[in-house]
Design an enzyme around this catalytic site. Sequence first.
Site, PDB file in Angstrom:
ATOM      1  N   ASP A   1       0.816  -1.206   0.000  1.00 43.73           N
ATOM      2  CA  ASP A   1       0.000   0.000   0.000  1.00 43.73           C
ATOM      3  C   ASP A   1       0.853   1.261   0.000  1.00 43.73           C
ATOM      4  O   ASP A   1       2.051   1.228   0.278  1.00 43.73           O
ATOM      5  CB  ASP A   1      -0.881   0.038   1.251  1.00 43.73           C
ATOM      6  CG  ASP A   1      -2.098  -0.857   1.137  1.00 43.73           C
ATOM      7  OD1 ASP A   1      -2.380  -1.328   0.027  1.00 43.73           O
ATOM      8  OD2 ASP A   1      -2.766  -1.080   2.167  1.00 43.73           O
TER       9      ASP A   1
ATOM     10  N   LYS B   1      -4.089   3.013  -2.479  1.00 42.38           N
ATOM     11  CA  LYS B   1      -4.853   3.373  -1.289  1.00 42.38           C
ATOM     12  C   LYS B   1      -4.305   4.628  -0.615  1.00 42.38           C
ATOM     13  O   LYS B   1      -3.915   4.620   0.535  1.00 42.38           O
ATOM     14  CB  LYS B   1      -4.896   2.209  -0.282  1.00 42.38           C
ATOM     15  CG  LYS B   1      -5.686   1.001  -0.747  1.00 42.38           C
ATOM     16  CD  LYS B   1      -7.152   1.225  -0.491  1.00 42.38           C
ATOM     17  CE  LYS B   1      -7.950   0.009  -0.937  1.00 42.38           C
ATOM     18  NZ  LYS B   1      -8.672  -0.640   0.097  1.00 42.38           N
TER      19      LYS B   1
ATOM     20  N   MET C   1      -8.051   8.562   9.376  1.00 42.33           N
ATOM     21  CA  MET C   1      -8.625   8.912   8.071  1.00 42.33           C
ATOM     22  C   MET C   1      -9.716   9.976   8.195  1.00 42.33           C
ATOM     23  O   MET C   1     -10.733   9.924   7.512  1.00 42.33           O
ATOM     24  CB  MET C   1      -9.187   7.661   7.378  1.00 42.33           C
ATOM     25  CG  MET C   1      -8.194   6.536   7.223  1.00 42.33           C
ATOM     26  SD  MET C   1      -8.906   5.029   6.523  1.00 42.33           S
ATOM     27  CE  MET C   1     -10.021   4.541   7.849  1.00 42.33           C
TER      28      MET C   1
END
Length: 238
Positions: free
Chosen positions: A33, A55, A167
């Site tokens: 990732d 991602k 996030m």
Amino acid sequence: MVVYLIGAGPGDAELITLKAVNALKKADVVLYDYLANEEILKHAPDEVKRIYVGKKAGEHYKSQDEINELIIQQAKENETVVRLKGGDPFVFGRGGEEILALMDEKIDFEVIPGVTSAIGAPTSLGLPVTHRWVATSLTIVTGHEDPTKAEKQVKWDYTADTLVILMGIGNMKENTAEIMKYRSKDTPVCALESGTLPNQRLVFGTLEDISTKEINTPAILIIGEVVSLYEEIYNYNK
């Protein structure tokens, strides 16, 4: 054939586990990732096949379904596949979804946990997410819930002393507005950018004003009285 789902840790390449390094040393393929430090790939053999699957916030190189199919394809063609994921595979890393996909194909797997940024990033600076005088509970929550869900699970009424949001920078204004329905607007907050990396940066504020400050991704938000406690440590070390 076997697939190793490995947590790469919060950023610092030295925070990966010894078990993860041993798995990487025998990998035929590594799917990694954006948040997995590429320095970690040096533990894999020189001839290893490297596949970047993206991602990044607001920029997904491949969808989760595409990643699942790619893992399965590589597992059927190779003896040892490593799926290298930032942080820990099971803390908002969709490791569970990848395991279910492997189970459907009857492919063997092993999970090697990693240091999640929710804890590893702040504590590496001396910021305790719990402290017996001010915080005896901790909630880790996503700040970007799957918009395709029929009903939202994140209600923002969490009663834990410390709240860590992953996030959540893109939705920070909306999320902090919701949290202020349940907590004082003066609740201390800090944002930690690129935790454990050389360019890491801290931004202090409150629930009321943190969204007005310039904060870059990747970053996490820590909310609660532990932030005030840490400011004493931070200023002491200046």
